[in-house]
Design an enzyme around this catalytic site. Structure first.
Site, PDB file in Angstrom:
ATOM      1  N   GLU A  49       0.747  -1.253   0.190  1.00 31.06           N
ATOM      2  CA  GLU A  49       0.032  -0.068  -0.070  1.00 31.06           C
ATOM      3  C   GLU A  49       0.998   1.198  -0.052  1.00 31.06           C
ATOM      4  O   GLU A  49       1.891   1.381   0.844  1.00 31.06           O
ATOM      5  CB  GLU A  49      -0.726  -0.030   1.222  1.00 31.06           C
ATOM      6  CG  GLU A  49      -1.876  -0.857   1.329  1.00 31.06           C
ATOM      7  CD  GLU A  49      -2.838  -1.095   2.525  1.00 31.06           C
ATOM      8  OE1 GLU A  49      -3.606  -1.925   2.886  1.00 31.06           O
ATOM      9  OE2 GLU A  49      -2.567   0.145   3.342  1.00 31.06           O
ATOM     10  N   ASP A  60      -6.192   9.149  10.380  1.00 32.68           N
ATOM     11  CA  ASP A  60      -4.656   8.608  10.625  1.00 32.68           C
ATOM     12  C   ASP A  60      -4.279   9.176  11.995  1.00 32.68           C
ATOM     13  O   ASP A  60      -4.566  10.471  12.136  1.00 32.68           O
ATOM     14  CB  ASP A  60      -3.643   8.983   9.552  1.00 32.68           C
ATOM     15  CG  ASP A  60      -4.272   8.203   8.343  1.00 32.68           C
ATOM     16  OD1 ASP A  60      -3.863   6.759   8.766  1.00 32.68           O
ATOM     17  OD2 ASP A  60      -4.436   8.529   7.440  1.00 32.68           O
TER      18      ASP A  60
END
Lengths: 263, 410
Positions: A49, A60
């Site tokens: 990824e 995040d």
């Protein structure tokens, strides 16, 4: 055939679990990121990824937020992210690449141009963190036309009523967010995650990969028991932020790989 | 006060937005992490049930009257009108509300929704601290724990409001991620919400965020426009010719505009914060100087670069210092139903002083932007033109900023 489908067929045949590694494009600069990326398959990454840097990554935690800002400070943008994949493909044509990030940079690039460029550069799938199925129409048909899997997220808050909604149009694999929280923060409850994944598996044949909160080889081994693969992101990105070179990252990835094999 | 739910609208009405997925034309929607989706859907369900429940509105109205002090007066600004020699100018006095601004309207409404959802904790984001203070106020009233996320820089700049929030019992969390300002406070509130979905309600401070927030906050704030409509009817026997409000995220403007959307004779004017000028890189004018984008759960207009990276907003007014705008404004902008202009920091600063001296009202820097635009256009309008400006906040909080700009030491 999409490289994601191929790798999961191979893994299944070999009785292995997928090690998915996450790094941020352009972190800490374009050269460093390229070197680390190019070495990942050799150290045991089955799927890679690549984060698309964004100023405001609302799902995040601190490690990946900082990685995105480091990349942007060193001049990263979407064009350079795609170039990074293109460069990787001159050396590796088998390891699947999934771009992960937020919708705004994709919208700025133009969803049509973006999906086309992804296909041309050798991207296999997309994870758009702030694009729930309810809003996916904008990009899902374009992704499909260009042979890209739109990878959906499942979370501990996903109940059986919502599940069909998410599975509808999902491709490649399912990304199970193992905690209610942001990336790289708390650790998951393996038993609860295992129970939920078993429940989900009654409704789909797609592989389920677990991410968020997996840091150590022990975490990897535990989650490897209950899923088709695991994602490690923040733990790698923290090392990169601390100045680790590709050799250090390779060693770290190798240790995760060994733990997962033992699982 | 009229309940939004009790009014029927024709199919081609601008009152029909948003659609069932929360879109105003191409804008709005629900661009949030999957973890939040079930909760967002629950907020929507609870809100829509509340909207149809007369008992909900009864409680809201009772507290609006006795706790907030509504209705706020509609005041004929005689000195300003004579000074400018054009349009007849009225102020909607929402600065007289409890806590000194319009924010309390949607805080009261939302905490009633949170209670119906059975959520025991409230979180909020704040820039200047006005929404934080209003949130902390209703949390004190309902005895609910309250955590306010505030950019670390703003914590420094807005010390009096930080102290107010603490007096009211709230915890203030300084946010150091990103650029340490309002947008980062909102990111951090969303992150915190993701981690605490089971017991927490996020009380968003403007007509922004994922559906149903833009609709819900608008409906609570539309008490401003509805009262204005009724009060002007009583005073003048007719509709206004223009209504003017400042815009950051757009809650006071949306509240004023909404009841007039279907009256084409009423000009709707939104005033963005032009900072050093929209032609510079230091402003907060998302419609005049931004482009279409997705942030904080919604599609709208944002300040961003070509790569889709969000850029910093700048305004002398911390309450307008946000790089985005509510999706309904984006839609009204594209439809050209409302006009969106901007005024600079300097013009707002002049207007702040002028309003203080002309009318004996020290306005907040936010409505000083609206007043700066009134000063620009009202003199050229005919004397029978009825203009309403939303005086959405009082200026006590801003005296330090203004003194500093004027070179006065306090």
């Amino acid at each position: 055939m999409n490289r994601i489908n191929t790798i999961f067929e191979t893994l299944k045949a070999e009785g292995r679990k997928a090690l998915v590694t996450f790094i941020m494009a352009g972190d800490t600069d374009a050269g460093t990121a390229q070197e680390i990326l190019d070495a990942l398959p050799g150290s045991g990454a089955d799927i890679i990824e690549i984060g698309m840097p964004f100023t405001d990554p609302m799902a995040d935690g601190p490690a990946i937020q900082a990685a995105g800002l480091r990349a942007l400070d060193s001049g990263a943008d979407m064009h350079k992210t795609l170039e990074m994949v293109q460069q990787f493909r001159t050396k590796n044509n088998t390891t699947p690449i999934v771009l992960m990030g937020y919708m705004n940079p994709v919208l700025a690039f133009g969803p049509e141009a973006f999906t086309k460029a992804c296909a041309e550069c050798g991207v296999d799938g997309l994870i758009l963190v702030d694009l729930p199925p309810e809003e996916a129409d904008e990009i899902a048909p374009l992704a499909q036309q260009n042979g890209l899997h739109l990878i959906r997220l499942l979370t501990p808050t996903t109940d059986m009523q919502r599940l069909p909604n998410i599975l509808n149009g999902a491709g490649g694999f399912l990304y199970y967010v193992s905690i209610t929280g942001v990336t790289g923060t708390k650790s998951a409850n393996v038993d609860e995650v295992g129970k939920h994944i078993a429940e989900i598996k009654t409704q789909t044949d797609l592989p389920v990969v677990v991410g968020f909160g997996i840091k150590t080889p022990d975490d990897a081994a535990a989650m490897g028991e209950i899923a088709d693969g695991i994602v490690v992101g923040s733990a790698l990105v923290e090392q990169i932020g601390a100045g680790a070179n590709s050799a250090v990252i390779s060693t770290q990835v190798q240790a995760l790989k060994d733990a997962l094999k033992a699982a | 006060m009229t309940d939004p739910a009790q009014t029927q609208h024709p199919a081609n009405s601008l009152h029909t937005g948003p659609d069932e997925k929360g879109h105003f034309g191409p804008y709005g929607g629900r661009y949030v992490a999957e973890t939040l989706m079930p909760l967002i859907l629950e907020v929507e369900k609870t809100w829509h049930a509340a909207k149809e429940d007369p008992a909900f509105w009864e409680e809201f109205k009772d507290l609006a009257k006795h706790y907030i002090g509504r209705p706020s007066p509609l005041y004929f600004a005689k000195a300003t009108t004579e000074h400018l020699g054009g349009a007849k100018i009225y102020f909607k006095r929402d600065e007289l509300n409890h806590t000194g601004a319009h924010k309390i309207n949607h805080c009261l409404g939302q905490i009633l929704v949170a209670r119906r959802m059975g959520k025991g904790r409230i979180i909020a984001e704040t820039g200047a601290g006005q929404h934080g203070v209003a949130t902390a106020t209703v949390c004190a009233l309902f005895d609910m724990p309250c955590t306010v996320f505030m950019g670390a820089e703003d914590v420094q700049r807005q010390a009096p409001n930080v102290f107010r929030m603490k007096l009211l019992g709230a915890e203030v969390v300084p946010v150091t991620s990103g650029s340490s300002t309002l947008k980062d406070a909102m990111n951090e509130a969303l992150r915190h919400w993701v981690a605490n979905v089971h017991d927490t309600y996020y009380l968003i401070g403007t007509v922004a965020g994922p559906h149903p927030y833009p609709e819900m906050v608008r409906d609570f704030q539309s008490v401003i426009g509805q009262e204005t409509r009724d009060q002007l009817q009583e005073a003048e026997g007719r509709l206004p010719d223009s209504v003017v409000a400042c815009i950051g995220g757009g809650s006071n403007a949306m509240g004023l505009f909404y009841p007039f959307l279907d009256d084409p004779s009423v000009r709707l004017i939104g005033v963005e914060a032009g900072g050093h000028g929209v032609e510079t890189d230091k402003h907060a004018a998302s419609l005049n100087g931004g482009t279409e984008g997705i942030l904080h759960g919604m599609k709208s207009y944002f300040l961003q670069n070509e790569d889709g990276q969000i850029t910093e907003a700048h305004s002398i007014s911390a309450g307008l210092d946000y790089p985005g705008i509510g999706p309904e404004h984006a839609w009204l902008h594209d439809l050209k139903r409302a006009e969106y202009v901007s005024v600079t920091d300097e013009e707002a600063l002049d207007a702040f002083q002028k309003l203080s001296k002309l009318e004996g009202i020290i306005p907040a820097l936010e409505p000083s932007h609206a007043f700066a635009h009134v000063l620009k256009i009202a003199g050229d309008l005919p004397k029978d033109h009825l203009m309403i400006m939303n005086l959405c906040g009082r200026g006590d909080k801003d005296i330090f900023t203004v003194a500093d700009k004027l070179g006065v030491e306090l």
